[in-house]
Design a protein around this motif. Sequence first.
Motif, mmCIF file in Angstrom:
data_model
loop_
_atom_site.group_PDB
_atom_site.id
_atom_site.type_symbol
_atom_site.label_atom_id
_atom_site.label_comp_id
_atom_site.label_asym_id
_atom_site.label_seq_id
_atom_site.Cartn_x
_atom_site.Cartn_y
_atom_site.Cartn_z
ATOM 1 N N LEU A 32 0.868 -1.165 0.000
ATOM 2 C CA LEU A 32 0.000 0.000 0.000
ATOM 3 C C LEU A 32 0.905 1.215 0.000
ATOM 4 N N LYS A 33 0.877 1.991 -1.082
ATOM 5 C CA LYS A 33 1.784 3.116 -1.241
ATOM 6 C C LYS A 33 1.017 4.433 -1.234
ATOM 7 N N LEU A 34 1.504 5.363 -0.444
ATOM 8 C CA LEU A 34 1.046 6.743 -0.494
ATOM 9 C C LEU A 34 2.248 7.557 -0.940
ATOM 10 N N VAL A 35 2.215 8.053 -2.161
ATOM 11 C CA VAL A 35 3.380 8.688 -2.768
ATOM 12 C C VAL A 35 3.092 10.166 -2.988
ATOM 13 N N SER A 36 4.007 11.001 -2.537
ATOM 14 C CA SER A 36 3.863 12.443 -2.728
ATOM 15 C C SER A 36 5.211 13.056 -3.060
ATOM 16 N N LYS A 37 5.242 13.945 -4.047
ATOM 17 C CA LYS A 37 6.484 14.657 -4.349
ATOM 18 C C LYS A 37 6.639 15.898 -3.476
ATOM 19 N N ALA A 52 -2.245 19.264 15.212
ATOM 20 C CA ALA A 52 -1.612 17.986 15.533
ATOM 21 C C ALA A 52 -1.438 17.102 14.311
ATOM 22 N N PRO A 53 -0.831 17.603 13.243
ATOM 23 C CA PRO A 53 -0.647 16.758 12.067
ATOM 24 C C PRO A 53 0.549 15.819 12.228
ATOM 25 N N ILE A 54 0.536 14.769 11.434
ATOM 26 C CA ILE A 54 1.726 13.924 11.266
ATOM 27 C C ILE A 54 2.240 14.213 9.862
ATOM 28 N N ILE A 55 3.447 14.749 9.776
ATOM 29 C CA ILE A 55 4.004 15.219 8.503
ATOM 30 C C ILE A 55 5.175 14.319 8.095
ATOM 31 N N MET A 56 5.212 13.935 6.840
ATOM 32 C CA MET A 56 6.371 13.261 6.262
ATOM 33 C C MET A 56 6.887 14.169 5.168
ATOM 34 N N ASN A 57 8.062 14.732 5.368
ATOM 35 C CA ASN A 57 8.556 15.767 4.459
ATOM 36 C C ASN A 57 10.048 15.575 4.232
ATOM 37 N N GLY A 58 10.429 15.251 3.006
ATOM 38 C CA GLY A 58 11.848 15.129 2.669
ATOM 39 C C GLY A 58 12.586 14.075 3.454
#
Length: 195
Positions: A32-37, A52-58
């Motif tokens: 299961l892939k969640l892909v973001s540029k 209260a976000p969960i961020i995936m950045n770089g």
Amino acid sequence: SSSDLQLAAADRIDLFAGRMTLSTSSTSDGELKLVSKGSLILDTSSSLGGSAPIIMNGGNVGIGVTNPLQRLQVNDTATAAFVVTSAGQVGIGTTSPGGLLDVIGNSSVLMRAGQAALQLSGGATSTTADIQLAAADRIDLFAGSLSLNTSSTTAGTMQLISKGSLILDTSSSLGGTAPIILQGGNVGIGTTSPG
């Protein structure tokens, strides 16, 4: 089993549901892939970009922070942050730890071992590693019994160095009635001002 379902839009796609599940068709395999540029944001607050976000950045992950500075960062404010760097360094109260563990703050730091031993070691095999305790005012050590020993049973030097007085006090309180004072090359027993 090879068919694709694609949703495409020039701007954004919104999916709304009381409950939403994304699952692979297999119960034992599949990705299961969640892909973001850009950033990948998991936000459980009432609005996107909430408190209260969960961020995936770089390659960095942030919890409660919109721009994580390290591999893992919890909390936005640097003085209240908890971070883990890509080098494995841990920072509490700082986003830029200067060592394996860097704790900065105006609150007490507590290390409690309960009934077990609490050990500070400069190295398991090193004979040159140092442990340094530094404070702007004073360092207090309390124990039912306190021993200072050299690591060797046959040699070694123990140094107690003071630019003021060196006081050995066995009375009930510091500065009591029966101290041993080393001051300016003089030794006093039972006096605080040897002359």
